[in-house]
Design a protein around this motif. Structure first.
Motif, mmCIF file in Angstrom:
data_model
loop_
_atom_site.group_PDB
_atom_site.id
_atom_site.type_symbol
_atom_site.label_atom_id
_atom_site.label_comp_id
_atom_site.label_asym_id
_atom_site.label_seq_id
_atom_site.Cartn_x
_atom_site.Cartn_y
_atom_site.Cartn_z
ATOM 1 N N GLY A 181 0.791 -1.224 0.000
ATOM 2 C CA GLY A 181 0.000 0.000 0.000
ATOM 3 C C GLY A 181 0.818 1.264 0.000
ATOM 4 N N SER A 182 2.100 1.172 0.384
ATOM 5 C CA SER A 182 2.969 2.345 0.361
ATOM 6 C C SER A 182 3.850 2.291 -0.886
ATOM 7 C CB SER A 182 3.816 2.417 1.633
ATOM 8 O OG SER A 182 4.673 1.290 1.720
ATOM 9 N N SER A 183 4.684 3.291 -1.073
ATOM 10 C CA SER A 183 5.509 3.405 -2.265
ATOM 11 C C SER A 183 6.918 3.833 -1.881
ATOM 12 C CB SER A 183 4.912 4.428 -3.253
ATOM 13 O OG SER A 183 3.591 4.086 -3.615
ATOM 14 N N LYS A 184 7.846 3.470 -2.778
ATOM 15 C CA LYS A 184 9.234 3.873 -2.625
ATOM 16 C C LYS A 184 9.784 4.226 -4.002
ATOM 17 C CE LYS A 184 13.673 2.461 -0.626
ATOM 18 N NZ LYS A 184 14.422 1.363 0.041
ATOM 19 N N THR A 185 10.544 5.304 -4.088
ATOM 20 C CA THR A 185 11.032 5.782 -5.374
ATOM 21 C C THR A 185 12.552 5.728 -5.429
ATOM 22 O OG1 THR A 185 11.077 8.084 -4.602
ATOM 23 C CG2 THR A 185 9.053 7.309 -5.679
ATOM 24 N N GLU A 186 13.041 5.560 -6.649
ATOM 25 C CA GLU A 186 14.462 5.641 -6.958
ATOM 26 C C GLU A 186 14.607 6.423 -8.254
ATOM 27 O OE1 GLU A 186 17.034 4.659 -5.273
ATOM 28 O OE2 GLU A 186 16.102 3.433 -3.705
ATOM 29 N N GLN A 187 15.694 7.157 -8.383
ATOM 30 C CA GLN A 187 15.933 7.967 -9.573
ATOM 31 C C GLN A 187 17.123 7.421 -10.350
ATOM 32 O OE1 GLN A 187 16.245 12.078 -8.261
ATOM 33 N NE2 GLN A 187 14.126 12.445 -8.832
ATOM 34 N N ILE A 188 16.981 7.455 -11.684
ATOM 35 C CA ILE A 188 18.050 7.027 -12.580
ATOM 36 C C ILE A 188 18.220 8.087 -13.660
ATOM 37 C CG2 ILE A 188 17.640 4.571 -12.189
ATOM 38 C CD1 ILE A 188 16.152 4.532 -14.877
ATOM 39 N N SER A 189 19.329 7.979 -14.389
ATOM 40 C CA SER A 189 19.587 8.858 -15.533
ATOM 41 C C SER A 189 19.572 8.003 -16.785
ATOM 42 C CB SER A 189 20.935 9.572 -15.392
ATOM 43 O OG SER A 189 20.877 10.546 -14.374
ATOM 44 N N LEU A 190 18.754 8.402 -17.754
ATOM 45 C CA LEU A 190 18.700 7.727 -19.044
ATOM 46 C C LEU A 190 19.573 8.511 -20.014
ATOM 47 C CD1 LEU A 190 17.378 5.294 -20.399
ATOM 48 C CD2 LEU A 190 15.578 6.814 -21.198
ATOM 49 N N TYR A 191 20.565 7.835 -20.573
ATOM 50 C CA TYR A 191 21.608 8.499 -21.367
ATOM 51 C C TYR A 191 21.545 8.002 -22.801
ATOM 52 C CZ TYR A 191 26.318 9.792 -22.936
ATOM 53 O OH TYR A 191 27.382 10.296 -23.638
ATOM 54 N N ASN A 192 21.491 8.938 -23.728
ATOM 55 C CA ASN A 192 21.506 8.633 -25.162
ATOM 56 C C ASN A 192 22.939 8.712 -25.662
ATOM 57 O OD1 ASN A 192 21.004 8.306 -27.889
ATOM 58 N ND2 ASN A 192 20.254 10.387 -28.177
ATOM 59 N N GLU A 193 23.595 7.551 -25.744
ATOM 60 C CA GLU A 193 24.978 7.516 -26.198
ATOM 61 C C GLU A 193 25.017 7.281 -27.712
ATOM 62 O OE1 GLU A 193 29.039 5.691 -24.282
ATOM 63 O OE2 GLU A 193 27.494 4.278 -24.916
ATOM 64 N N SER A 194 24.502 8.231 -28.443
ATOM 65 C CA SER A 194 24.476 8.134 -29.902
ATOM 66 C C SER A 194 24.430 9.540 -30.475
ATOM 67 C CB SER A 194 23.261 7.329 -30.369
ATOM 68 O OG SER A 194 22.064 7.899 -29.880
ATOM 69 N N ASN A 413 -0.029 14.946 -8.706
ATOM 70 C CA ASN A 413 1.352 15.010 -9.181
ATOM 71 C C ASN A 413 2.047 13.728 -8.744
ATOM 72 O OD1 ASN A 413 3.870 15.686 -10.053
ATOM 73 N ND2 ASN A 413 4.046 17.558 -8.848
ATOM 74 N N LEU A 414 2.190 12.792 -9.693
ATOM 75 C CA LEU A 414 2.734 11.492 -9.371
ATOM 76 C C LEU A 414 4.236 11.518 -9.145
ATOM 77 C CD1 LEU A 414 0.668 9.264 -11.804
ATOM 78 C CD2 LEU A 414 0.279 9.679 -9.394
ATOM 79 N N GLN A 415 4.874 12.641 -9.381
ATOM 80 C CA GLN A 415 6.308 12.727 -9.148
ATOM 81 C C GLN A 415 6.639 13.083 -7.697
ATOM 82 O OE1 GLN A 415 7.920 15.452 -11.992
ATOM 83 N NE2 GLN A 415 7.738 14.043 -13.697
ATOM 84 N N ILE A 416 5.629 13.388 -6.889
ATOM 85 C CA ILE A 416 5.858 13.818 -5.506
ATOM 86 C C ILE A 416 5.348 12.733 -4.569
ATOM 87 C CG2 ILE A 416 5.284 15.542 -3.778
ATOM 88 C CD1 ILE A 416 5.012 17.579 -5.998
ATOM 89 N N LEU A 417 6.211 12.313 -3.654
ATOM 90 C CA LEU A 417 5.816 11.377 -2.616
ATOM 91 C C LEU A 417 5.222 12.153 -1.447
ATOM 92 C CD1 LEU A 417 8.605 8.667 -2.424
ATOM 93 C CD2 LEU A 417 6.253 8.374 -3.139
ATOM 94 N N LYS A 418 4.081 11.719 -0.998
ATOM 95 C CA LYS A 418 3.378 12.406 0.080
ATOM 96 C C LYS A 418 3.219 11.456 1.260
ATOM 97 C CE LYS A 418 -1.002 14.678 1.152
ATOM 98 N NZ LYS A 418 -2.356 14.995 0.654
ATOM 99 N N THR A 419 3.415 11.998 2.448
ATOM 100 C CA THR A 419 3.212 11.207 3.663
ATOM 101 C C THR A 419 1.716 11.094 3.929
ATOM 102 O OG1 THR A 419 5.315 11.977 4.565
ATOM 103 C CG2 THR A 419 3.720 11.050 6.109
ATOM 104 N N LYS A 420 1.227 9.874 3.961
ATOM 105 C CA LYS A 420 -0.212 9.675 4.128
ATOM 106 C C LYS A 420 -0.448 8.319 4.792
ATOM 107 C CE LYS A 420 -0.939 7.531 -0.394
ATOM 108 N NZ LYS A 420 -1.718 7.571 -1.652
ATOM 109 N N SER A 421 -1.705 8.074 5.110
ATOM 110 C CA SER A 421 -2.094 6.808 5.712
ATOM 111 C C SER A 421 -2.340 5.788 4.607
ATOM 112 C CB SER A 421 -3.357 6.990 6.553
ATOM 113 O OG SER A 421 -3.859 5.745 6.976
#
Length: 866
Positions: A181-194, A413-421
């Motif tokens: 029921g809760s969520s956890k986020t991680e950030q990555i960098s997508l790199y165009n090597e071309s 705003n799905l990019q923001i994690l909010k503290t909730k029940s």
């Protein structure tokens, strides 16, 4: 060949004057001449050289064509090189190349006019990653042979997943344990090597080998094999709800990085009834693929050898909240009276070995909790005091909610994690508040005995012993008594009277203006004081009544309008030729829902239109095979005509929408094609969107000019194709690409590969042995057959020709000439006529018109009986 025309001055030339001389050059041969002209100025001699040059060309060409770094996308790219003529005469050039990398050089020869430039176009194909370093030889008139280098670096279009902080290549992201029921986020960098822009889209692989959904990886193999019900249930789970990728599509410039947020939201999969859920933990292993838009030739059986995608493994575990209460979950408080308080000490224990838990008690009437919120570490406990402080008498059974606080995504705003029940636990509180016993005190009433007195009228019960805010008032009807009534008021009817004569404190209060109050004995009207500063005037009173009537009428009209609309709606629903007034499904039995029904329902679901929902590999693989996709092979419009079609075909599609449109194969290989023949291949178009799309093909290649139609409007959820027709008159390898556009905005291309060959026939055997047929006489002829195959796509005309030798031949072949249709075969009969001087060996040539020639040797095996 030089001629001087001048008149020498007889007198000295004054200052400021001049003498003009003309020199004519008239060459009589193609040779450069050199002479001099002597100018005598008094005692000085000036030598002026004369040069006579014939007209000639002076050609120059660049020594290198560098395409730079390009993407391997099976596209034909071109560059031009200039041949400049700085001379005064025309010059010729000729280009030769004996390699296999360069596809086309046009023109290979020509004439460059004086003081002009001629451009030569060089084409290469970017079908294979490699380094191109080729040389072409250019023969320039008057300059000799010059080498021109063709250089290019063909690289794959690579997308890399990098860490945000370290910048290293990531192969796996471990979210670790997360509460259901809760969520956890991680950030990555997508790199165009071309070196080129790329439109990318994220695809979640829900059918990948090694993927796990809701399995406890720490359990034994036997326990997992026994629990096959969960495996069958999770097979049809939409895993796109577990992983959220923001953004999940976009465009990357050359060598650009983009920040991507991955969110893991585990959901607990319920097991079948009766299965022992001994392991509350559920592990997930998923694979997320970042790929270039349009890379979907797998369905069309033309998978590219270098797919442009990168894969990222995602792991994580889902855990339930394991918070226990001692005592609990039903907590009974000791009985108490109003104003008192009872307490219960409860121990909250976090049974989880991986995660802490944050709790918050909701406020509840009559009950207090201390502390109301807090955090418990893993494998730890915390004491909480529950207090029962009733504010009224009675039995209280309360459902106390405890919110478990965690991080979740904001809906807007799905990019923001909010503290909730994200989870609730409920306790049952039971408390009883009893009343205290109270002695009733009586006091003597010195006034007149009212109707509510006791039998003797001496004592009056003082209810609770506390003062009231209102004065006691008793009212009687004037018609009920006539004692002491004044003669003036004998005829009063229906007026209310105030009973007690000592209620002056209550009689001067503002009363209703249209009612009269009288005394209990004489029926005299009592004086009622009305304060004009706080009471309504007659106009205000009428205005207030008008307001009440207006709003009452307004609410009544709204209700009448709603009832009319509902009646009209019901009328239109049932007023048709099909319905006869029966209630829907009345008396019908509900169908039994099976697992197969859920599978069909899952397969029939269209691809998600939500921009935040990920595409999955299983849903992409189902494109083209779904029952909702209609096959239409003819009758489609060439241009948008209706309003809806024009609106749809003007839309700018996103990368995710383009990824759901299949146009391919991206490389059409016609194989061996005979010259002067026509061959067609299908360019498949599958529109899996809910809107129309407009496909326009632009072909400038002579070999593909027979292709038609070049424009089609494809309806939603429709499959169609366009036949690409290839026809050539030139032998050799053919590689060209043509482009197409979607909605006149999004560009794509298709590579056409073919090998133009001449007509060819093949024989089943190059040598034949003719044996006598058993049972026949030796003088009879020997017979056998040879098969002629046509492996090409064009009918072949053939002729059998004998190879003439010194001796006559006894062999013959029938038919001696004819046609073999494309991809067919023909049997020819070979006959040997025995004779005294018949040769036992014969040779024939199979001559194909505008094709090959094959030699056939025939041997007659003669057995001599003695």
């Amino acid at each position: 060949q030089f001629k001087l025309i001048v008149e020498n001055p007889e007198k000295p030339v004054a200052s400021g004057l001049q003498v003009t001389a003309f020199v004519e050059y008239y060459p009589e041969s193609e040779d450069d001449l050199q002479d001099r002209l002597l100018l005598l100025i008094e005692d000085d001699i000036v030598d002026i050289p004369l040069l006579g040059l014939i007209p000639c060309c002076y050609l120059e060409i660049d020594s290198e064509i560098n395409f730079g770094a390009v993407i391997s996308n099976s596209k034909i790219i071109s560059k031009e090189i200039s041949i400049a003529n700085h001379g005064s005469a025309s010059g010729t050039f000729e280009i030769s190349y004996d390699g296999v990398v360069l596809l086309n050089i046009e023109p290979t020869s020509g004439v460059v006019e004086p003081k002009s430039v001629k451009t030569v176009k060089v084409d290469i194909c970017t079908d294979v990653p490699r380094i191109i370093k080729e040389v072409i030889k250019v023969e320039l008139e008057g300059h000799g042979c010059t080498e021109v280098w063709i250089k290019a670096v063909v690289v794959e279009q690579v997308l890399k997943v990098l860490g945000v902080s370290c910048g290293n290549i990531l192969e796996c992201i471990n979210f670790g344990p997360v509460y259901f029921g809760s969520s956890k986020t991680e950030q990555i960098s997508l790199y165009n090597e071309s070196p080129e822009c790329v439109d990318w889209v994220a695809v979640l692989e829900d059918n990948a080998i090694g993927g796990e959904t809701g399995t406890d990886l720490q359990r034994s193999a036997d326990a997992v094999l026994q629990d096959l019900s969960l495996k069958n249930r999770t097979r049809d789970v939409d895993v796109s709800t577990l992983i959220l990728c923001i953004p999940n599509q976009g465009t990357l410039l050359p060598y650009e990085k983009s920040l991507v947020t991955l969110c893991f939201s585990p959901k607990k999969f319920k097991r079948d009834f009766g299965v022992n859920d001994s392991s509350p933990k559920q592990d997930y292993v998923l694979f997320l693929r970042f790929e270039a838009v349009g890379n979907k030739d797998g369905y069309l059986q033309a998978l590219m050898s270098h797919p442009h995608h990168t894969e990222l493994a995602l792991t994580g575990s889902g855990l339930p909240v394991m918070l226990t209460f001692n005592p609990g979950p039903v907590i009974k408080f000791m009985d108490c009276s109003l104003g008192e308080q009872t307490q219960v000490l409860c121990t909250l224990k976090n049974e989880s070995e991986s995660l802490p838990v944050t709790f918050s008690f909701r406020k509840t009437a009559h009950f207090n909790i201390s502390p109301e919120k807090g955090k418990i570490k893993k494998i730890s406990a915390k004491d909480v005091i529950f207090s029962f402080s009733p504010h009224q008498i009675g039995t209280f059974k309360v459902k106390q909610a405890i919110d478990i606080i965690g991080t979740g995504l904001e809906k807007n705003n799905l990019q923001i994690l909010k503290t909730k029940s994200f989870h609730q636990i409920y306790l049952s509180f039971i408390g009883v508040c009893k009343s205290k016993r109270k002695n009733i005190l009586f006091k003597i009433n010195p006034g007149i005995t009212p109707m509510i007195s006791n039998a003797t009228g001496q004592f009056v019960a003082d209810g609770t012993g506390q003062c009231t805010d209102t004065a006691p008032v008793a009212i009687l009807k004037s018609t009920q008594t006539q004692i002491h009534t004044h003669w003036i008021n004998r005829n009063c009817k229906g007026d209310a009277l105030i009973a007690f004569p000592n209620d002056r404190a209550a009689s001067i209060r503002p009363s209703e203006w249209n009612k009269k109050y009288r005394t209990i004995f004489t029926k005299t009207e009592r004086y009622n004081y009305i304060d004009p500063e706080f009471s309504y005037t007659d106009c205000e009173r009428l205005l207030k009544e008008a307001h009440k009537a207006y709003y009452a009428d307004f609410i009544s009209s709204l209700r009448q309008r709603r009832l009319q609309k509902d009646a009209a709606r019901q009328f239109y629903i049932y007023n048709n030729s099909v319905s006869i007034g029966l209630k829907p499904a009345e008396g019908l039995m509900s169908p039994k829902i099976s697992i197969d029904f859920h599978k069909e329902k899952l397969q029939c679901k269209t691809l998600p239109s939500d921009e935040n929902c990920l595409l999955t590999s299983r849903k992409l693989a189902a494109i083209g095979s779904k029952p909702s996709i209609k096959e239409i092979w003819s009758g489609l419009a060439a241009t948008p005509s209706s309003t809806q079609e024009k609106k749809d075909c003007s839309l700018t599609l996103t990368s995710k929408q383009l990824h759901q449109i299949l146009i391919g194969p991206s490389t059409m290989d016609f194989g061996d094609v005979c010259v002067y023949s026509t061959t067609a291949r299908k360019l498949h178009i599958i529109n899996n969107l809910l809107v129309h799309i407009w496909i326009q093909i632009e072909i400038e290649i002579d070999e593909l000019q027979q292709t038609s139609p070049l424009s089609q409007v494809v309806p939603p959820l429709t499959k169609t194709h366009i036949p690409i027709v290839f026809e050539t008159n030139t032998l050799g390898m053919f590689k060209r690409s043509f482009t197409y556009t979607i909605n006149n905005q999004h560009l794509g291309h298709v590579l056409v590969v073919a090998k133009a060959v001449s007509v060819e026939l093949e024989l089943s055997a190059r040598e034949l042995i003719l044996n006598p047929i058993p049972g026949y006489l030796a003088e009879t002829e020997f017979r056998t057959t040879v098969t002629v195959y046509n492996p090409r796509n064009h009918p072949a005309e053939f002729t059998w020709k004998r190879i003439i030798t010194d001796r006559r031949t006894a062999f013959s072949i029938q038919p001696a000439k004819g046609f073999v249709e494309a991809y067919r075969d023909l049997e020819c009969e070979v006959v040997w006529q025995p004779g005294f001087n018949s040769p036992e060996i014969g040779e024939f040539n199979l001559c194909v018109r505008k094709g090959n020639t094959i030699k056939l040797k025939c041997f007659a095996k003669v057995t001599i009986h003695t």
